[in-house]
Design a protein around this motif. Structure first.
Motif, short mmCIF file in Angstrom:
data_model
loop_
_atom_site.label_atom_id
_atom_site.label_comp_id
_atom_site.label_asym_id
_atom_site.label_seq_id
_atom_site.Cartn_x
_atom_site.Cartn_y
_atom_site.Cartn_z
N LYS A 1 0.85 -1.19 0.00
CA LYS A 1 0.00 0.00 0.00
C LYS A 1 0.88 1.24 0.00
O LYS A 1 1.84 1.32 0.76
N VAL A 2 0.58 2.16 -0.87
CA VAL A 2 1.22 3.46 -0.91
C VAL A 2 0.10 4.46 -0.66
O VAL A 2 -0.74 4.68 -1.54
N GLY A 3 0.06 4.97 0.56
CA GLY A 3 -1.10 5.76 0.95
C GLY A 3 -2.29 4.82 1.01
O GLY A 3 -2.26 3.81 1.69
N ARG A 4 -3.32 5.13 0.26
CA ARG A 4 -4.47 4.23 0.22
C ARG A 4 -4.57 3.45 -1.08
O ARG A 4 -5.59 2.83 -1.38
N HIS A 5 -3.49 3.46 -1.84
CA HIS A 5 -3.47 2.80 -3.15
C HIS A 5 -2.61 1.54 -3.10
O HIS A 5 -1.57 1.52 -2.45
N ARG B 1 -0.04 -1.02 -4.89
CA ARG B 1 0.98 -0.96 -5.94
C ARG B 1 1.74 -2.27 -5.99
O ARG B 1 1.93 -2.94 -4.98
#
Length: 61
Positions: free
Chosen positions: A39-43, A45
């Motif tokens: 997770k990168v922030g709320r995304h 990847r």
């Protein structure tokens, strides 16, 4: 679709590479299955190299 190798892939790019619906990747994440994801922030990847390695392992089974 030309997938870049020099950055993390989005869910859409990973789904395209694996030829599965985006919803499948979200379900795998929720179930704790599927390819390695971060997770990168709320995304979500995907690292292209790790995704390819996971796909190769799955094929060998």
């Amino acid at each position: 679709m030309d997938l870049p190798e020099d950055r993390l892939w989005t869910v859409e790019e990973a789904a395209y590479f694996l030829n599965v619906p985006v919803k499948t990747l979200y379900q795998w994440k929720w179930l704790g299955e599927g390819p390695p994801v971060r997770k990168v922030g709320r995304h979500l990847r995907y690292n292209p190299a790790r995704l390819r390695a996971w796909a190769d392992l799955d094929e060998a089974a």
